[in-house]
Write an enzyme that holds these catalytic residues in place. Structure first.
Site, PDB file in Angstrom:
ATOM      1  N   GLY A  78       0.721  -0.848   0.180  1.00 27.55           N
ATOM      2  CA  GLY A  78      -0.582   0.165  -0.104  1.00 27.55           C
ATOM      3  C   GLY A  78       0.370   1.349   0.126  1.00 27.55           C
ATOM      4  O   GLY A  78       1.705   1.411   1.258  1.00 27.55           O
ATOM      5  N   ARG A 142       0.887  -5.695  -4.704  1.00 35.81           N
ATOM      6  CA  ARG A 142       1.308  -6.831  -3.557  1.00 35.81           C
ATOM      7  C   ARG A 142       1.832  -8.208  -4.167  1.00 35.81           C
ATOM      8  O   ARG A 142       1.435  -8.711  -3.506  1.00 35.81           O
ATOM      9  CB  ARG A 142      -0.461  -6.852  -3.153  1.00 35.81           C
ATOM     10  CG  ARG A 142      -0.838  -5.557  -2.387  1.00 35.81           C
ATOM     11  CD  ARG A 142      -1.806  -5.392  -1.654  1.00 35.81           C
ATOM     12  NE  ARG A 142      -2.524  -4.457  -0.775  1.00 35.81           N
ATOM     13  CZ  ARG A 142      -2.135  -3.594   0.323  1.00 35.81           C
ATOM     14  NH1 ARG A 142      -0.789  -4.197   1.115  1.00 35.81           N
ATOM     15  NH2 ARG A 142      -1.907  -3.096   1.125  1.00 35.81           N
ATOM     16  N   ASP A 173       5.981  -7.890   5.680  1.00 36.64           N
ATOM     17  CA  ASP A 173       5.675  -9.181   4.822  1.00 36.64           C
ATOM     18  C   ASP A 173       6.878  -9.436   3.252  1.00 36.64           C
ATOM     19  O   ASP A 173       7.839  -9.631   3.496  1.00 36.64           O
ATOM     20  CB  ASP A 173       4.760  -9.529   4.042  1.00 36.64           C
ATOM     21  CG  ASP A 173       3.659 -10.499   5.125  1.00 36.64           C
ATOM     22  OD1 ASP A 173       4.526 -10.836   6.136  1.00 36.64           O
ATOM     23  OD2 ASP A 173       2.714 -10.148   4.442  1.00 36.64           O
ATOM     24  N   LYS A 199       8.160   0.938   5.386  1.00 37.77           N
ATOM     25  CA  LYS A 199       7.232   1.462   4.395  1.00 37.77           C
ATOM     26  C   LYS A 199       6.145   1.037   5.699  1.00 37.77           C
ATOM     27  O   LYS A 199       6.066  -0.689   5.033  1.00 37.77           O
ATOM     28  CB  LYS A 199       7.311   1.998   3.733  1.00 37.77           C
ATOM     29  CG  LYS A 199       5.913   2.058   2.282  1.00 37.77           C
ATOM     30  CD  LYS A 199       4.936   0.716   2.157  1.00 37.77           C
ATOM     31  CE  LYS A 199       4.803  -0.064   2.675  1.00 37.77           C
ATOM     32  NZ  LYS A 199       3.835  -1.493   1.268  1.00 37.77           N
ATOM     33  N   THR A 200       4.933   1.692   5.589  1.00 34.22           N
ATOM     34  CA  THR A 200       3.383   1.077   6.294  1.00 34.22           C
ATOM     35  C   THR A 200       2.801   2.561   6.493  1.00 34.22           C
ATOM     36  O   THR A 200       3.346   2.844   8.024  1.00 34.22           O
ATOM     37  CB  THR A 200       3.247   0.123   6.188  1.00 34.22           C
ATOM     38  OG1 THR A 200       1.603   0.023   6.883  1.00 34.22           O
ATOM     39  CG2 THR A 200       3.314  -0.301   7.938  1.00 34.22           C
ATOM     40  N   ASP A 202       0.558   1.906   8.018  1.00 34.88           N
ATOM     41  CA  ASP A 202      -0.393   0.888   9.253  1.00 34.88           C
ATOM     42  C   ASP A 202       0.412   1.580  10.526  1.00 34.88           C
ATOM     43  O   ASP A 202      -0.356   1.269  12.139  1.00 34.88           O
ATOM     44  CB  ASP A 202      -0.409   0.065   9.601  1.00 34.88           C
ATOM     45  CG  ASP A 202      -1.938  -0.631   8.732  1.00 34.88           C
ATOM     46  OD1 ASP A 202      -2.096   0.695   7.724  1.00 34.88           O
ATOM     47  OD2 ASP A 202      -2.010  -1.974   7.541  1.00 34.88           O
TER      48      ASP A 202
HETATM   49  P1  FBP Z   1       0.313  -1.820   3.544  1.00 30.62           P
HETATM   50  O1  FBP Z   1       0.433  -2.337   4.993  1.00 30.62           O
HETATM   51  O2  FBP Z   1       1.126  -2.888   2.629  1.00 30.62           O
HETATM   52  O3  FBP Z   1       1.890  -0.715   4.196  1.00 30.62           O
HETATM   53  O4  FBP Z   1      -0.664  -1.260   2.990  1.00 30.62           O
HETATM   54  C1  FBP Z   1      -1.941  -1.005   4.364  1.00 30.62           C
HETATM   55  C2  FBP Z   1      -3.483  -0.585   3.968  1.00 30.62           C
HETATM   56  O5  FBP Z   1      -3.225   0.336   3.249  1.00 30.62           O
HETATM   57  C3  FBP Z   1      -4.259  -0.605   5.318  1.00 30.62           C
HETATM   58  O6  FBP Z   1      -4.457  -0.070   5.975  1.00 30.62           O
HETATM   59  C4  FBP Z   1      -5.483  -0.836   4.834  1.00 30.62           C
HETATM   60  O7  FBP Z   1      -6.269  -1.909   4.670  1.00 30.62           O
HETATM   61  C5  FBP Z   1      -4.695  -1.531   2.835  1.00 30.62           C
HETATM   62  O8  FBP Z   1      -3.450  -1.333   2.877  1.00 30.62           O
HETATM   63  C6  FBP Z   1      -5.344  -1.319   1.420  1.00 30.62           C
HETATM   64  O9  FBP Z   1      -5.045  -2.033   0.543  1.00 30.62           O
HETATM   65  P2  FBP Z   1      -5.380  -1.847  -0.681  1.00 30.62           P
HETATM   66  O10 FBP Z   1      -4.538  -0.962  -1.661  1.00 30.62           O
HETATM   67  O11 FBP Z   1      -5.309  -3.276  -1.575  1.00 30.62           O
HETATM   68  O12 FBP Z   1      -6.723  -1.336  -0.530  1.00 30.62           O
END
Ligand code: FBP
Length: 549
Positions: A78, A142, A173, A199-200, A202
């Site tokens: 993400g 992803r 991951d 990165k994230t 979250d």
């Molecule tokens: P990452 O763990 O890859 O950083 O992504 C987090 C996130 O933004 C979450 O907060 C959310 O649930 C998810 O990605 C949403 O995924 P998508 O971009 O596939 O809709």
């Protein structure tokens, strides 16, 4: 391409950096390391990359002579504000070491490496993306980089482009897989190094070594601004309860940080819900209590923050979701059924009695979302489940009951919101712009020193940027063994909200006052990029509380 005045101004922003990275750099190796747990198993799995020392950086008098080298970079998962600055830091760091170095971006995430899709990142391209949000410079994806044939494809393209190192910018991951790739390449002796970057949005990639993942700062500040604006509207109009769901697939760090920044009337923390073994009804009662108390004081408005991952932390819901995941994986019989009603009946007939009762008690729309929206790995996509709507419906029902019993005299009008994508590509705050640029520069020095299986880190983040400390940490040091898809695997542990940690403790000590009839909303306002440092350069409340700053 047309640009806003802020975009133009940000292109000229020079990120602040730790003193140690500002000029010539010397690497200092510390003592040998070991993994946080399961040392013997992890050592056996990573004979080449286990036990390496932590690396720190010091200013050096003279430049090291570096031969031209080519590097590849991948954005994984993400979006998170600051990703472009990691790439800009990498580019500038490489050019500083030797102007003939080249940076290649693999397109659309790890799949770009596997399929050999790339573009060379030139100065013109880089300059266009300095201090910008988004991952659009090369795209993200992803795809999991975990199979040997994928690794071997990577060797081919790296050989073709004469790439010495691959930098993977991703979450827990992706960094786990970066280390597996590093080990594989080292064992094969193919000479390709692999470096990870944390990165994230979250905020769940953190531990003894990683103080925070990048993007968390900007995303939380963006959501907190919006929450503050809503709170001011609520306090002005005095007629709506706002139920706001906040991104964060699993951990509730974003919800907690936004609560610390904006002081809502209610904020749910999934980790607490799980620890207290709460049911959906318990959660509803908790919200209803605050609404009734405020109504008794004549306040029929307020805010409720809901972490995106909540639903999976309610123990009974978790069991139901697991049953649904197992039941729906490659289930052609289910897919072939026509219409929602037939599917609902099928699901009901297959669930255990307890899960079936829970499934039937849910509003039909939510039950449908739970049984229909699966990601590529067969898991429920929490970002598509409208928990805020579910809670509004259940709270309204309960308040109607209380009204009938003469225990509630207020008026309940609710609005729902979901903040996630609004924050993931925001223009990075100064903190994220500076932090990410320094991570990129750190990665170049690790590569130049021939390191592999390391994560590029910057620490001491509650201090001014000049005092930040750059470091390289062996990824194996963060590993423990966990069961994934029925098998024990080495992984970086996901950091959930620590219920004994200082950010949660602070929240717990204050939440009753925030729920109280006397509204204590804070209005953080928009991220500021120019102005006094106490307005523009502050890290998150979480980081400050965790480090007593
Ligand atoms: P990452 O763990 O890859 O950083 O992504 C987090 C996130 O933004 C979450 O907060 C959310 O649930 C998810 O990605 C949403 O995924 P998508 O971009 O596939 O809709």
């Amino acid at each position: 391409m047309l640009k806003s005045p802020l975009q133009i101004a940000r292109q000229g922003y020079q990120p602040k950096m730790p003193v140690a990275l500002q000029g010539h750099v010397r690497l200092v190796e510390g003592k040998a390391t070991h993994s946080v747990a399961d040392q013997e198993e992890i050592k056996a799995l990573f004979p080449e990359t286990y036990g390496m020392p932590i690396i720190t950086f010091e200013p050096a008098e003279v430049a090291e002579k570096i031969e031209p080298m080519n590097v590849g970079v991948i954005l994984s998962g993400g979006q998170a504000p600051g990703g472009h600055n990691v790439i800009c830091g990498l580019f500038d760091g490489l050019k500083r070491l030797n102007p003939d170095c080249k940076l290649y971006g693999f397109l659309d995430g790890p799949i770009g490496l596997i399929e050999g899709r790339y573009k060379e990142l030139t100065k013109e391209i880089i300059d266009d993306y300095r201090n910008t949000g988004g991952f659009d410079i090369i795209g993200s994806g992803r795809t999991k980089l975990e199979e040997t044939w994928q690794f071997d494809n990577g060797i081919e393209i790296c050989k073709k482009l004469n790439i010495k190192a691959v930098v993977i910018i991703g979450g827990d991951d992706s960094n786990t897989n970066a280390c597996i790739l590093a080990e594989y390449y080292k064992q094969k002796g193919c000479g390709i190094q692999v470096i990870g970057c944390p990165k994230t949005i979250d905020g769940d990639l953190k531990n003894e070594m990683i103080e925070t993942s990048f993007g968390f700062d900007t995303a939380c500040k963006t959501y907190s601004e919006l929450i503050g604006n809503i709170q001011r509207d609520a306090a002005s109009a005095k007629k709506y309860w706002h139920f706001i769901r906040l991104m964060g697939r699993s951990a509730s760090h974003i919800a907690l940080e936004c609560a610390l920044q904006s002081q809502p009337n209610v904020c749910l923390i999934s980790e607490e819900v799980e620890a207290k073994n709460m049911t959906l009804n318990d959660i509803v009662e908790q919200i209803v209590e605050v609404i009734v108390d405020r109504a008794n004081a004549g306040l029929n408005f307020g805010t409720v923050l809901i972490p995106e991952g909540l639903i999976e932390f309610i123990p009974a819901m978790r069991v139901l979701i697991q049953e649904l995941n197992d039941m729906l994986a490659n289930n052609e019989e289910f897919t072939s059924l026509e219409g929602d009603d037939a599917k609902r009946e099928y699901v009901k007939s297959m669930l255990t009695p307890a899960s079936c009762t829970l499934y039937r008690s849910l509003p039909k729309a939510i039950a449908r979302q739970l049984s229909m929206d699966r990601d590529a790995h067969g898991n429920v996509q929490v970002s598509l489940i409208e928990t805020e709507q579910l809670l509004i419906e259940m709270v309204a029902k309960r308040l109607a009951q209380l009204k009938a019993e003469g225990k509630y005299k207020g008026k309940f009008s609710a609005l729902h919101h979901f903040f996630g994508y609004e924050g993931r590509c925001a223009i990075p705050s100064n903190f994220d712009a500076d932090y990410c640029y320094s991570i990129g520069i750190t990665a170049t020095h690790l590569i130049a020193a021939g390191k592999t299986g390391y994560m590029a880190l910057v620490r001491n983040l509650t201090k001014p940027a000049a005092q930040w400390e750059a470091a390289g940490c062996p990824i194996t040091m963060m590993f423990n063994m966990e069961k994934r898809n029925g098998k024990m695997k080495p992984v970086i542990q996901k950091a959930l909200v620590d219920l004994n940690g200082k950010p949660f403790e602070y929240f717990k000590a204050h939440r009753a006052a925030w729920a109280d009839a006397n509204t204590s909303f804070i209005y953080p306002g928009p991220i500021q990029y120019y102005g006094p440092t106490e307005v523009c350069d502050q890290p998150t409340r979480t980081l400050k509380l965790e480090h007593d700053a």
